[in-house]
Design a protein around this motif. Structure first.
Motif, short mmCIF file in Angstrom:
data_model
loop_
_atom_site.label_atom_id
_atom_site.label_comp_id
_atom_site.label_asym_id
_atom_site.label_seq_id
_atom_site.Cartn_x
_atom_site.Cartn_y
_atom_site.Cartn_z
N VAL A 1 0.86 -1.18 0.00
CA VAL A 1 0.00 0.00 0.00
C VAL A 1 0.90 1.23 0.00
O VAL A 1 1.66 1.47 0.93
CB VAL A 1 -0.95 0.01 1.22
CG1 VAL A 1 -1.76 1.30 1.26
CG2 VAL A 1 -1.87 -1.20 1.17
N LEU A 2 0.79 2.03 -1.08
CA LEU A 2 1.62 3.23 -1.23
C LEU A 2 0.84 4.52 -1.00
O LEU A 2 1.43 5.58 -0.79
CB LEU A 2 2.25 3.26 -2.62
CG LEU A 2 3.14 2.07 -2.98
CD1 LEU A 2 3.66 2.21 -4.40
CD2 LEU A 2 4.28 1.94 -1.98
N GLY A 3 -0.49 4.44 -1.09
CA GLY A 3 -1.31 5.64 -0.90
C GLY A 3 -2.74 5.29 -0.57
O GLY A 3 -3.18 4.15 -0.79
N HIS A 4 -3.46 6.27 -0.05
CA HIS A 4 -4.86 6.08 0.33
C HIS A 4 -5.60 7.40 0.18
O HIS A 4 -5.05 8.46 0.45
CB HIS A 4 -4.94 5.60 1.79
CG HIS A 4 -6.34 5.48 2.30
ND1 HIS A 4 -6.91 6.42 3.14
CD2 HIS A 4 -7.30 4.55 2.07
CE1 HIS A 4 -8.16 6.05 3.40
NE2 HIS A 4 -8.41 4.92 2.78
N ILE A 5 -6.85 7.30 -0.27
CA ILE A 5 -7.74 8.46 -0.33
C ILE A 5 -9.11 8.02 0.15
O ILE A 5 -9.51 6.88 -0.08
CB ILE A 5 -7.81 9.06 -1.75
CG1 ILE A 5 -8.49 10.43 -1.75
CG2 ILE A 5 -8.49 8.11 -2.73
CD1 ILE A 5 -8.34 11.20 -3.06
N LEU A 6 -9.79 8.91 0.85
CA LEU A 6 -11.11 8.60 1.38
C LEU A 6 -12.07 9.75 1.10
O LEU A 6 -11.74 10.91 1.32
CB LEU A 6 -11.01 8.38 2.90
CG LEU A 6 -12.31 8.10 3.65
CD1 LEU A 6 -12.98 6.83 3.14
CD2 LEU A 6 -12.04 8.00 5.14
N PHE A 7 -13.23 9.40 0.57
CA PHE A 7 -14.34 10.34 0.40
C PHE A 7 -15.47 9.84 1.29
O PHE A 7 -15.83 8.66 1.21
CB PHE A 7 -14.84 10.35 -1.05
CG PHE A 7 -13.82 10.80 -2.06
CD1 PHE A 7 -13.79 12.13 -2.49
CD2 PHE A 7 -12.91 9.91 -2.59
CE1 PHE A 7 -12.86 12.55 -3.43
CE2 PHE A 7 -11.98 10.32 -3.54
CZ PHE A 7 -11.95 11.64 -3.96
N SER A 8 -16.02 10.70 2.13
CA SER A 8 -17.13 10.29 3.00
C SER A 8 -18.24 11.33 2.93
O SER A 8 -18.02 12.48 2.54
CB SER A 8 -16.64 10.10 4.44
OG SER A 8 -16.08 11.30 4.96
N GLN A 9 -19.43 10.91 3.35
CA GLN A 9 -20.60 11.78 3.24
C GLN A 9 -20.58 12.89 4.29
O GLN A 9 -20.27 12.65 5.45
CB GLN A 9 -21.87 10.95 3.43
CG GLN A 9 -22.08 9.93 2.36
CD GLN A 9 -23.30 9.05 2.63
OE1 GLN A 9 -24.19 9.40 3.39
NE2 GLN A 9 -23.32 7.90 2.00
N ILE A 10 -20.93 14.08 3.82
CA ILE A 10 -21.18 15.24 4.68
C ILE A 10 -22.39 15.94 4.10
O ILE A 10 -22.93 15.52 3.07
CB ILE A 10 -19.95 16.20 4.76
CG1 ILE A 10 -19.52 16.66 3.36
CG2 ILE A 10 -18.81 15.55 5.51
CD1 ILE A 10 -18.46 17.74 3.37
N ILE A 11 -22.81 17.03 4.73
CA ILE A 11 -23.94 17.78 4.18
C ILE A 11 -23.66 19.27 4.16
O ILE A 11 -22.82 19.77 4.91
CB ILE A 11 -25.25 17.51 4.97
CG1 ILE A 11 -25.08 17.87 6.44
CG2 ILE A 11 -25.71 16.08 4.78
CD1 ILE A 11 -26.39 17.85 7.23
N ILE A 12 -24.39 19.94 3.28
CA ILE A 12 -24.38 21.40 3.21
C ILE A 12 -25.77 21.84 3.67
O ILE A 12 -26.78 21.42 3.11
CB ILE A 12 -24.11 21.91 1.79
CG1 ILE A 12 -22.74 21.41 1.30
CG2 ILE A 12 -24.19 23.44 1.74
CD1 ILE A 12 -22.48 21.63 -0.18
N LYS A 13 -25.80 22.63 4.72
CA LYS A 13 -27.07 23.12 5.27
C LYS A 13 -27.32 24.53 4.75
O LYS A 13 -26.51 25.43 4.95
CB LYS A 13 -27.00 23.11 6.80
CG LYS A 13 -28.25 23.57 7.48
CD LYS A 13 -29.26 22.46 7.51
CE LYS A 13 -30.45 22.89 8.35
NZ LYS A 13 -31.71 22.62 7.73
N THR A 14 -28.43 24.70 4.05
CA THR A 14 -28.84 26.02 3.57
C THR A 14 -30.07 26.42 4.38
O THR A 14 -30.65 25.60 5.10
CB THR A 14 -29.18 26.00 2.07
OG1 THR A 14 -30.43 25.32 1.89
CG2 THR A 14 -28.09 25.32 1.25
#
Length: 171
Positions: free
Chosen positions: A55-68
């Protein structure tokens, strides 16, 4: 040849070690462990760069929200991106970002938020989030808080606060 693949259980320990080395502390690796156990985790968007099973690298995308004032809009947080120190500056991080953003688009996500070096992330199309009328629930300098529209005009006429889950507060 480096492959970018979704993480599996067999890489988790190596991911933790890699992130700890890359950030020179365990806090960010602990964040990934917490996200992995949360409802915001998307297994297909936790990617590793692997060469000969290392394993040479890692990226993570996770859920968040934008509150208007009128609605809640789903978004993704890109956090963290890490490359093994001995393999930095070889394009692995860029490849992880490119493949990751492509997977985000394929899964029909519209918005990605990142906190990071503007000189690095602008090359992928990220712009200062304030330009879109966004602010962060975290206390951050404007220039490091950026957004990317994965779908055309995804942030058009949107103004609000990017709400990070509480576990991001410890960074």
């Amino acid at each position: 040849m480096i492959d970018i693949i979704p993480e599996s259980k067999k890489e988790i320990l190596a991911i933790r070690q890699l992130i700890t080395e890359a950030f020179e502390q365990a806090k960010v690796a602990e964040l990934v462990d917490i996200i992995r156990k949360s409802e915001n985790f998307i297994p297909e968007l936790s990617l590793v760069a692997v060469e000969k099973e290392e394993v040479l690298g890692h990226i993570l995308f996770s859920q968040i929200i934008i509150k208007t004032p009128n609605q809640t809009i789903p978004a993704l947080a890109l956090a963290p991106l890490a490359v093994k120190p001995s393999h930095q500056h070889q394009g692995i991080g860029s490849r992880l970002v490119q493949v990751g953003l492509s997977k985000c688009r394929k899964l029909d996500h519209a918005i990605v938020i990142v906190v990071g070096d503007p000189r690095y992330y602008q090359r992928f199309g990220f712009k200062t989030a304030g330009n879109f009328g966004l602010q962060s629930s975290l206390s951050l300098p404007d220039e490091v808080f950026m957004a990317l529209e994965l779908q055309p005009a995804a942030l058009k006429n949107i103004s609000g606060t990017v709400l990070y889950p509480a576990y991001f507060q410890n960074l």
